[in-house]
Design an enzyme around this catalytic site. Sequence first.
Site, PDB file in Angstrom:
ATOM      1  CG  ASP A  30     103.389  31.402  14.165  1.00  0.00           C
ATOM      2  OD1 ASP A  30     104.461  30.860  13.547  1.00  0.00           O
ATOM      3  OD2 ASP A  30     102.369  30.724  14.181  1.00  0.00           O
ATOM      4  CG  HIS A  99     110.679  30.451  11.102  1.00  0.00           C
ATOM      5  ND1 HIS A  99     111.165  29.248  10.166  1.00  0.00           N
ATOM      6  CD2 HIS A  99     109.913  29.824  12.159  1.00  0.00           C
ATOM      7  CE1 HIS A  99     110.295  28.306  10.818  1.00  0.00           C
ATOM      8  NE2 HIS A  99     109.783  28.416  12.204  1.00  0.00           N
ATOM      9  CG  HIS A 101     109.355  31.355  16.186  1.00  0.00           C
ATOM     10  ND1 HIS A 101     107.890  30.734  16.282  1.00  0.00           N
ATOM     11  CD2 HIS A 101     110.202  30.258  15.984  1.00  0.00           C
ATOM     12  CE1 HIS A 101     107.936  29.995  15.248  1.00  0.00           C
ATOM     13  NE2 HIS A 101     109.361  29.314  15.251  1.00  0.00           N
TER      14      HIS A 101
HETATM   15  P1  5GP Z   1     108.400  26.545  13.530  1.00  0.00           P
HETATM   16  O1  5GP Z   1     107.909  25.398  14.153  1.00  0.00           O
HETATM   17  O2  5GP Z   1     109.121  26.025  12.427  1.00  0.00           O
HETATM   18  O3  5GP Z   1     110.091  27.431  14.194  1.00  0.00           O
HETATM   19  O4  5GP Z   1     107.319  28.091  13.384  1.00  0.00           O
HETATM   20  C1  5GP Z   1     106.626  26.764  12.015  1.00  0.00           C
HETATM   21  C2  5GP Z   1     105.572  28.278  12.341  1.00  0.00           C
HETATM   22  O5  5GP Z   1     104.801  28.470  11.675  1.00  0.00           O
HETATM   23  C3  5GP Z   1     104.763  27.976  13.714  1.00  0.00           C
HETATM   24  O6  5GP Z   1     104.363  28.710  14.943  1.00  0.00           O
HETATM   25  C4  5GP Z   1     103.499  27.893  12.722  1.00  0.00           C
HETATM   26  O7  5GP Z   1     102.570  28.403  13.585  1.00  0.00           O
HETATM   27  C5  5GP Z   1     103.077  29.021  11.794  1.00  0.00           C
HETATM   28  N1  5GP Z   1     102.884  28.605  10.677  1.00  0.00           N
HETATM   29  C6  5GP Z   1     102.899  27.779  10.115  1.00  0.00           C
HETATM   30  N2  5GP Z   1     102.346  27.780   8.735  1.00  0.00           N
HETATM   31  C7  5GP Z   1     101.640  29.454   8.696  1.00  0.00           C
HETATM   32  C8  5GP Z   1     100.767  29.731   7.430  1.00  0.00           C
HETATM   33  O8  5GP Z   1     100.576  29.629   6.878  1.00  0.00           O
HETATM   34  N3  5GP Z   1     100.645  31.074   8.143  1.00  0.00           N
HETATM   35  C9  5GP Z   1     101.310  31.785   9.016  1.00  0.00           C
HETATM   36  N4  5GP Z   1     100.830  33.256   9.582  1.00  0.00           N
HETATM   37  N5  5GP Z   1     101.826  31.035  10.123  1.00  0.00           N
HETATM   38  C10 5GP Z   1     102.225  29.764  10.196  1.00  0.00           C
END
Ligand code: 5GP
Length: 113
Positions: A30, A99, A101
């Site tokens: 992440d 996704h 985590h």
């Molecule tokens: P969500 O909030 O949708 O469960 O998690 C999305 C995750 O994607 C977040 O933890 C955020 O930091 C990560 N993320 C967003 N954009 C990018 C990116 O461009 N590269 C990487 N490696 N992680 C990302």
Amino acid sequence: MAETIFAKIIRREIPARIEHEDDECLAFHDVAPQAPTHILIIPKKPISSLADVTDADTPLLGHLIRVATEIATSLHLEEGYRLVVNCGDHGGQTVNHLHIHLLGGRPLSWPPG
Ligand code: 5GP
């Protein structure tokens, strides 16, 4: 589903620190880690969220979890770890590509905020 930044990561159009890849999924660190280990495991199939999975995706979901547990083992998270899937606005989902985590490397509090 609308294209997301994760589709660009799958196609290597934007960089990511990749931990695992196979025919069905990609796992990468992440960009804003919330724990010493914070890896995202994503299907290559463009599924927006858990709300959009079908019976046909059941083996894929199992594979994603198995990949997560294998990564946890390879990164020596013997003291434990957490798998999280945020779904929708109330679940805190910000990227509309399914996704998982994988969080570890420190004690994680419960309940989440
Ligand atoms: P969500 O909030 O949708 O469960 O998690 C999305 C995750 O994607 C977040 O933890 C955020 O930091 C990560 N993320 C967003 N954009 C990018 C990116 O461009 N590269 C990487 N490696 N992680 C990302």
